[in-house]
Design an enzyme around this catalytic site. Structure first.
Site, PDB file in Angstrom:
ATOM      1  N   GLY A   1      -8.057   9.583   7.876  1.00 26.56           N
ATOM      2  CA  GLY A   1      -9.105   8.687   8.347  1.00 26.56           C
ATOM      3  C   GLY A   1     -10.167   8.434   7.277  1.00 26.56           C
ATOM      4  O   GLY A   1     -10.095   8.959   6.163  1.00 26.56           O
TER       5      GLY A   1
ATOM      6  N   ARG B   1       0.833  -1.204   0.000  1.00 30.57           N
ATOM      7  CA  ARG B   1       0.000   0.000   0.000  1.00 30.57           C
ATOM      8  C   ARG B   1       0.874   1.263   0.000  1.00 30.57           C
ATOM      9  O   ARG B   1       0.540   2.270  -0.619  1.00 30.57           O
ATOM     10  CB  ARG B   1      -0.905  -0.028   1.243  1.00 30.57           C
TER      11      ARG B   1
ATOM     12  N   THR C   1     -16.089  13.981  -1.084  1.00 30.87           N
ATOM     13  CA  THR C   1     -17.541  14.087  -0.938  1.00 30.87           C
ATOM     14  C   THR C   1     -18.100  12.759  -0.452  1.00 30.87           C
ATOM     15  O   THR C   1     -17.599  11.695  -0.824  1.00 30.87           O
ATOM     16  CB  THR C   1     -18.188  14.542  -2.262  1.00 30.87           C
ATOM     17  N   HIS C   2     -19.120  12.846   0.401  1.00 29.84           N
ATOM     18  CA  HIS C   2     -19.660  11.629   1.022  1.00 29.84           C
ATOM     19  C   HIS C   2     -21.185  11.711   1.056  1.00 29.84           C
ATOM     20  O   HIS C   2     -21.731  12.758   1.423  1.00 29.84           O
ATOM     21  CB  HIS C   2     -19.102  11.501   2.446  1.00 29.84           C
TER      22      HIS C   2
END
Ligand code: GRF
Length: 209
Positions: free
Chosen positions: A144, A68, A109-110
């Protein structure tokens, strides 16, 4: 007029938020233009939308990297090639690492009213919880999952017969407008961040204390 702000938009799916940014930036008074579109997978409509608009694209797949950490560095390098003023994570289904977050301001955006229902299933989780109002959130990305400082939010009603797809479409109609509005204002007016409080206007972009 000053030079249009450079946006790199990251997508993983249908790219309707990207399309809204592309449409908005056709008007020079918007103040920003999409200079590249990046993705974590091939064959998605978001990339097709970019190609149709003749915007350069890049794909950086996690599975093409040993770790990663390597992917984090690779995607940051691909983004950096396009010298963005702002990176927009618009339905990009990966958390960006320090190489990107430390180099560029990233707007995310969520499709829920954070801090409620973070994560990949914000619409499903809100529906399952039985809330009567949900919505969308535009935030600055941090390390996060949907935890960054909130820039703007708008409510959307949950109706009795909603399923996830119907509710998500209702949210996305609002989300696209909000994202376009906020990105344009950030690029045109600048912003500041004090702790978790983001203010747009009359300030140099990205200054945080
Ligand atoms: C948006 O609702 C975004 O918030 C969520 O996935 C959706 C992406 O839609 N993470 P699109 O690809 O822009 O159409």
């Amino acid at each position: 007029m000053s030079k249009a702000g450079r946006l790199v938009v990251l997508v993983s799916g249908s790219g309707t938020n990207l399309q809204a940014l592309l449409d908005a930036s056709a008007d020079p008074s918007y103040g920003a233009r999409v200079v590249a579109v990046g993705a974590d997978r091939e064959g998605i409509e978001g990339l097709a939308r970019a190609a149709k608009a003749q915007i350069p694209t890049f794909v950086e797949k996690l599975r093409d990297h040993e770790t990663r950490v390597e992917w984090d560095a690779a995607i940051a390098a691909r983004i950096a090639e396009h010298e963005p003023d702002l990176v927009v994570s618009a339905g990009f289904m990966k958390i960006l690492g320090a190489p990107t977050l430390d180099s560029f301001p990233v707007v995310n955006t969520h499709p829920a009213l954070l801090p409620s229902f973070p994560g990949a299933h914000g619409v499903r989780d809100a529906l399952a919880h039985g809330v009567k109002v949900t919505g969308c959130t535009v935030m600055l990305a941090d390390a996060g999952v949907d935890t960054g400082p909130i820039i703007a939010q708008e409510p959307v009603p949950v109706l009795p017969d909603d399923d996830e797809a119907v509710l998500h479409e209702r949210i996305k109609t609002v989300e696209r407008r909000l994202l376009v509005d906020i990105v344009g204002r950030m690029v045109r007016e600048g912003w500041t961040v004090k702790g978790r409080i983001v203010r747009i206007g009359n300030q140099p972009g990205g200054e945080s204390t």
